[in-house]
Design a protein around this motif. Structure first.
Motif, PDB file in Angstrom:
ATOM      1  N   ILE A 172     -63.803 -66.689  -8.523  1.00  0.00           N
ATOM      2  CA  ILE A 172     -63.388 -65.702  -7.525  1.00  0.00           C
ATOM      3  C   ILE A 172     -63.881 -64.330  -7.956  1.00  0.00           C
ATOM      4  O   ILE A 172     -63.544 -63.866  -9.036  1.00  0.00           O
ATOM      5  N   ASN A 173     -64.679 -63.692  -7.113  1.00  0.00           N
ATOM      6  CA  ASN A 173     -65.179 -62.353  -7.400  1.00  0.00           C
ATOM      7  C   ASN A 173     -64.452 -61.359  -6.510  1.00  0.00           C
ATOM      8  O   ASN A 173     -64.466 -61.488  -5.290  1.00  0.00           O
ATOM      9  N   LEU A 174     -63.816 -60.367  -7.115  1.00  0.00           N
ATOM     10  CA  LEU A 174     -63.061 -59.367  -6.372  1.00  0.00           C
ATOM     11  C   LEU A 174     -63.923 -58.164  -6.050  1.00  0.00           C
ATOM     12  O   LEU A 174     -64.794 -57.786  -6.820  1.00  0.00           O
ATOM     13  N   VAL A 175     -63.632 -57.548  -4.922  1.00  0.00           N
ATOM     14  CA  VAL A 175     -64.292 -56.307  -4.552  1.00  0.00           C
ATOM     15  C   VAL A 175     -63.406 -55.131  -4.927  1.00  0.00           C
ATOM     16  O   VAL A 175     -63.848 -54.151  -5.479  1.00  0.00           O
ATOM     17  N   ARG A 176     -62.094 -55.280  -4.626  1.00  0.00           N
ATOM     18  CA  ARG A 176     -61.163 -54.193  -4.958  1.00  0.00           C
ATOM     19  C   ARG A 176     -59.769 -54.751  -5.177  1.00  0.00           C
ATOM     20  O   ARG A 176     -59.447 -55.844  -4.733  1.00  0.00           O
ATOM     21  N   MET A 188     -57.559 -50.211 -15.203  1.00  0.00           N
ATOM     22  CA  MET A 188     -56.319 -50.585 -15.828  1.00  0.00           C
ATOM     23  C   MET A 188     -56.525 -51.897 -16.593  1.00  0.00           C
ATOM     24  O   MET A 188     -57.166 -52.810 -16.095  1.00  0.00           O
ATOM     25  N   PRO A 189     -55.979 -51.997 -17.780  1.00  0.00           N
ATOM     26  CA  PRO A 189     -56.191 -53.194 -18.592  1.00  0.00           C
ATOM     27  C   PRO A 189     -55.704 -54.484 -17.934  1.00  0.00           C
ATOM     28  O   PRO A 189     -56.351 -55.514 -18.023  1.00  0.00           O
ATOM     29  N   GLY A 190     -54.552 -54.434 -17.259  1.00  0.00           N
ATOM     30  CA  GLY A 190     -54.042 -55.642 -16.610  1.00  0.00           C
ATOM     31  C   GLY A 190     -54.958 -56.121 -15.493  1.00  0.00           C
ATOM     32  O   GLY A 190     -55.157 -57.327 -15.315  1.00  0.00           O
ATOM     33  N   HIS A 191     -55.524 -55.184 -14.745  1.00  0.00           N
ATOM     34  CA  HIS A 191     -56.462 -55.555 -13.689  1.00  0.00           C
ATOM     35  C   HIS A 191     -57.706 -56.178 -14.288  1.00  0.00           C
ATOM     36  O   HIS A 191     -58.222 -57.159 -13.764  1.00  0.00           O
ATOM     37  N   TRP A 192     -58.202 -55.615 -15.364  1.00  0.00           N
ATOM     38  CA  TRP A 192     -59.397 -56.156 -16.014  1.00  0.00           C
ATOM     39  C   TRP A 192     -59.131 -57.582 -16.490  1.00  0.00           C
ATOM     40  O   TRP A 192     -59.951 -58.480 -16.277  1.00  0.00           O
ATOM     41  N   GLN A 193     -57.995 -57.791 -17.126  1.00  0.00           N
ATOM     42  CA  GLN A 193     -57.673 -59.125 -17.626  1.00  0.00           C
ATOM     43  C   GLN A 193     -57.566 -60.130 -16.488  1.00  0.00           C
ATOM     44  O   GLN A 193     -58.097 -61.239 -16.577  1.00  0.00           O
ATOM     45  N   MET A 194     -56.875 -59.759 -15.433  1.00  0.00           N
ATOM     46  CA  MET A 194     -56.726 -60.678 -14.305  1.00  0.00           C
ATOM     47  C   MET A 194     -58.084 -60.986 -13.683  1.00  0.00           C
ATOM     48  O   MET A 194     -58.394 -62.136 -13.394  1.00  0.00           O
ATOM     49  N   ARG A 195     -58.904 -59.961 -13.518  1.00  0.00           N
ATOM     50  CA  ARG A 195     -60.207 -60.139 -12.873  1.00  0.00           C
ATOM     51  C   ARG A 195     -61.146 -60.974 -13.733  1.00  0.00           C
ATOM     52  O   ARG A 195     -61.748 -61.930 -13.252  1.00  0.00           O
TER      53      ARG A 195
END
Length: 64
Positions: free
Chosen positions: A17-21, A1-8
């Protein structure tokens, strides 16, 4: 999802901060109070589990 990509990539990675999920919950506006409470209980459980896993990592031993 584009919003998730931008936030991450643009916010969290910049802060180190590195996210796993990512877990998404929706629709929030039309959700019943009971459903929202279940989401909060689940988020607390997941956060506590992740914090326990993080505390067991060797590189975090110096921060205790």
């Amino acid at each position: 999802m584009p919003g998730h990509w931008q936030m991450r990539r643009l916010i969290l990675a910049l802060c180190g901060i590195n996210l796993v999920r990512i877990t998404s919950r929706s629709p929030v506006r039309s959700a019943s109070p009971q459903r929202i409470e279940r989401w909060l209980v689940d988020a607390r459980r997941r956060g506590a589990r992740a914090a326990g896993q993080l505390a067991r990592r060797p590189e975090c031993a110096m921060t205790r």
